[in-house]
Design an enzyme around this catalytic site. Structure first.
Site, PDB file in Angstrom:
ATOM      1  N   ARG A  57      -1.705  -0.847   5.904  1.00 59.64           N
ATOM      2  CA  ARG A  57      -3.008  -1.341   5.454  1.00 59.64           C
ATOM      3  C   ARG A  57      -2.883  -2.617   4.639  1.00 59.64           C
ATOM      4  O   ARG A  57      -3.788  -3.445   4.611  1.00 59.64           O
ATOM      5  CB  ARG A  57      -3.713  -0.289   4.598  1.00 59.64           C
ATOM      6  CG  ARG A  57      -4.481   0.758   5.384  1.00 59.64           C
ATOM      7  CD  ARG A  57      -5.034   1.796   4.446  1.00 59.64           C
ATOM      8  NE  ARG A  57      -3.954   2.426   3.691  1.00 59.64           N
ATOM      9  CZ  ARG A  57      -4.117   3.028   2.524  1.00 59.64           C
ATOM     10  NH1 ARG A  57      -5.311   3.091   1.969  1.00 59.64           N
ATOM     11  NH2 ARG A  57      -3.099   3.567   1.910  1.00 59.64           N
ATOM     12  N   CYS A  61       0.868  -1.177   0.000  1.00 64.73           N
ATOM     13  CA  CYS A  61       0.000   0.000   0.000  1.00 64.73           C
ATOM     14  C   CYS A  61       0.908   1.231   0.000  1.00 64.73           C
ATOM     15  O   CYS A  61       1.875   1.248  -0.754  1.00 64.73           O
ATOM     16  CB  CYS A  61      -0.966  -0.013   1.182  1.00 64.73           C
ATOM     17  SG  CYS A  61      -0.155  -0.005   2.768  1.00 64.73           S
TER      18      CYS A  61
END
Lengths: 307, 395
Positions: free
Chosen positions: A262, A257
């Site tokens: 995340r 990411c």
């Protein structure tokens, strides 16, 4: 063997795989219902990893201990995850022992709790599960919160070496981008970031000099892995979501990411729920997009400093 | 023989309007509620903002006015009320902090408490703020409640605050790099423990109270015979009552949402506007890492602080209506200019000090931050300078 025997063996094998997949789902996730019933279980260690400051202090699941994602799970000076020593100290103070069951949860759909789970996995801690739906679901269902903190007796957990097989490093990702290694890259950022229209979402501090994505990566925003209430989709639904972009587990996978946290959420879904071979690239776009001389795909053509 | 004043009550129309305001605020809080942390915080901020507005208006809790009362008439009641707020707030905050941060020596600051860096910039900001308070006639929170009483001169002061914030943002980067970047954010419990910080602060407050009383002059007592209703609704509260309740409110707010403050929204509006106009530098160094009345580029229309000060205004207005304090008055040119100038100084000072008398002084001292005390001291110096200036210029 005759065709009937082959068929029979095939059905048994399929049943076994489904069994394992289902059992795996419940081995890595607990429901809010289950947790509320089992709060008093003596070997349970609940750990909150939330992004927003003050969330934990103003109300947390009874018995939960707080871990700060940006100081406890990382090395605050050099960019790396926490050292084995520091992480072990942290876990022992939180009361984690070798026979504990660790339940991780957090705000923002368990983003950072999932990252915590990845760090736990890198250090080989067993019996780590995520609270499906995280804080948001717990609060929405009106389950009890407390501001009081509980001190557990120090735990005795011992951490081994890092399992680097769960981590993709910069050299690995460059090799994949240049076609020298085989792996499927999954970019879990928003389509605007993936296509190079923006460098990063509004208000974030960590930027990159170049926009776009790693060549060969597919875009499956992390939200595709969760249902509306923040719980992970079922194994079947997840399989479909990723199969739609050509990811079916036959090749090793690398998730990334912007800052590598995340992407752990998607890593968790693929690795723990679907059982695929997947690594998390924790350097992510802030490392790759700032590197000199690496191939980049920038569909929108946005250039640093303005078009 | 003195008779109870029977005509001392608001007219039916006024009472109805006040009731409508109260119901309106509650309805608004109910409508914006959502069963998420953000929704709860917003609704809660609205309700506590209204309560704060009422408390400020009823006890006329203005930092400038209470200080001037003492300097000019040796009337200690106002300042004693402030000390009462600080004492009650300190007690409550330390109790809550003991839960949030059980080990204060661990090197961690409590989440989002207003513990700021102690530097020359803080002193400068506090001084500017004090000067601005004296020139405009009130601190920012008092301008807000005065607006509820119909003092439209305060509009100019608040406009001045918005402009002052821009000045603050423009001057921030060099000041930050030179003075603030390496400045320590000193949290007393981190060095003295909770007991040490609590006893120390209460001792200083007690000493200040003693000094105030030592040099005070007896004040004329009111000759009126009043009913309880009149005391509560129609006459100014003794400041210590407002102070005690404000201290309690501050603790409850910190427990649920965050420290009390009134400049976060104003500063954010200023920052958003100035940024849109291209007046601001691209980055304001270090700003988004500090705990204080943080200013951000606005993402949503209504923030917690925006809800808070909107409800503060409405609560103060309703309270003023019932008390008969609603006296709309337009300022003359001189008043408007003084309000504007004072406001600019207050905005500039509040930006540099990362908060005002509520956010930095009140919420800081209650949380055991040295920055709160430093602000209080230099704000006083600025205030004295401002009063001197007013005397000289016959303002």
């Amino acid at each position: 063997m005759s065709i009937k025997q082959w068929l029979g063996a095939g059905v048994l094998a399929a049943a076994a795989i489904v069994q394992v997949a289902q059992a795996a789902t419940s081995e890595v996730l607990v429901s809010t219902d289950w947790l509320e019933q089992n709060l008093e279980q003596p070997d349970l260690r609940i750990i909150e990893v939330s992004v927003n400051p003050g969330q934990y202090e103003r109300g947390h699941i009874p018995g939960a201990v707080n871990v700060s994602w940006h100081t406890d799970l990382v090395d605050p000076v050099r960019r790396d995850i926490a050292s084995a020593e520091d992480f072990q100290k942290l876990l022992r103070e939180a009361g984690v022992s070798s026979d504990s069951t660790v339940i991780l949860y957090g705000d923002n759909n368990n983003w950072f709790a999932a990252w915590g789970a990845w760090v736990f996995d890198v250090y080989g801690v067993e019996n780590v599960k995520l609270l499906d739906g995280g804080r948001a679901k717990w609060e929405k269902e009106g389950r009890p919160l407390t501001t009081r903190q509980v001190a557990h007796a120090p735990g005795n957990i011992s951490l081994g070496e890092r399992n680097e097989a769960l981590r993709a490093r910069f050299v690995d990702v460059v090799a994949v981008a240049e076609g020298k290694q085989q792996a499927q890259l999954i970019d879990i950022r928003s389509p605007d970031e993936f296509n190079g229209r923006i460098f990063a979402p509004e208000g974030v501090q960590e930027l990159a000099i170049r926009a776009g994505h790693i060549p060969g990566a597919v875009n499956v925003p992390w939200g595709s892995a969760v249902a509306a209430d923040g719980t992970f989709k079922s194994a079947d639904e997840l399989r479909k979501v990723y199969a739609a972009v050509g990811v079916d587990g036959s090749q090793p996978i690398i998730t990334y990411c912007r800052i590598g946290e995340r992407s752990s959420h998607t890593w968790f879904a693929l690795s723990k729920i679907l059982g695929y071979d997947v690594r998390n690239y924790d350097g992510s776009w802030t490392e790759y997009g700032n590197a000199v001389g690496v191939p980049v795909v920038n569909v929108a053509g946005t250039v640093w400093g303005g078009k | 023989m003195s008779e109870p004043v029977t005509t001392d009550r608001p007219s039916a129309g006024v009472l109805l309007l006040a009731l409508a305001l109260a119901v309106g605020v509650m309805a608004w809080a109910w409508v914006i509620f959502e069963p998420t942390p953000a929704g709860r915080a917003l609704s809660f901020s609205l309700l506590t903002g209204a309560v704060f507005g009422v408390l400020l208006q009823r006890s006329r809790f203005c930092f400038f006015c209470v200080t001037r009362d003492y300097l000019e008439r040796r009337d200690p009641n106002g300042l004693l009320g402030l000390l009462a707020a600080l004492a009650v707030g300190t007690l409550g905050y330390h109790a809550v902090l003991g839960s949030f941060v059980p080990d204060p020596f661990g090197g961690r600051l409590p989440p989002d408490a207003h513990i700021g860096p102690v530097s020359l910039v803080l002193a400068l900001g506090a001084g500017l703020f004090g000067l601005g308070m004296a020139i405009s006639g009130s601190c920012i929170s008092a301008h807000l409640y005065r607006l509820g009483e119909g003092a439209f001169a305060s509009v100019f002061a608040l406009i001045g605050v918005l402009l002052g914030f821009v000045l603050g943002f423009l001057s921030w980067n060099p000041l930050y790099l030179r003075f603030v970047a390496d400045a320590p954010s000193i949290w007393l419990p981190g060095h003295l423990g909770y007991a040490g910080s609590l006893i120390g602060q209460l001792a200083v407050l007690a000493l200040l109270a003693w000094l105030l009383l030592r040099f005070a002059r007896p004040q004329a007592a009111s000759a009126e015979t009043l009913s309880v209703g009149q005391r509560i609704w129609r006459r100014r509260w003794p400041t210590y009552i407002g102070g005690v309740l404000i201290g309690a409110l501050a603790v409850v707010c910190y427990l649920r949402v965050g420290p009390l403050g009134v400049t976060a929204e104003l500063g954010s509006l200023s920052r958003t506007g100035a940024n849109a106009l291209g007046w601001l530098p691209d980055r304001l160094h270090g700003l988004d890492g500090f705990s204080g009345c943080a200013t951000v580029i606005k993402q949503a229309l209504l923030s917690n602080n925006g809800a808070f000060i909107s409800a503060l205004l409405l609560g103060a207005w309703a309270s003023a209506l019932i008390a008969g304090d609603w006296q709309p008055a337009l300022p003359n040119a001189g008043q408007a200019l003084r309000g504007l100038l004072g406001g600019v100084l207050m905005g500039w000072g509040a930006m540099l000090a990362l908060g005002c008398t509520v956010g930095t002084l009140l919420s800081g001292i209650m949380a055991g931050a040295l920055s709160g005390w430093v602000f209080a001291l230099f704000c006083l110096f600025g205030l004295l300078a401002g009063l001197g200036l007013r005397r000289v210029l016959h303002w």
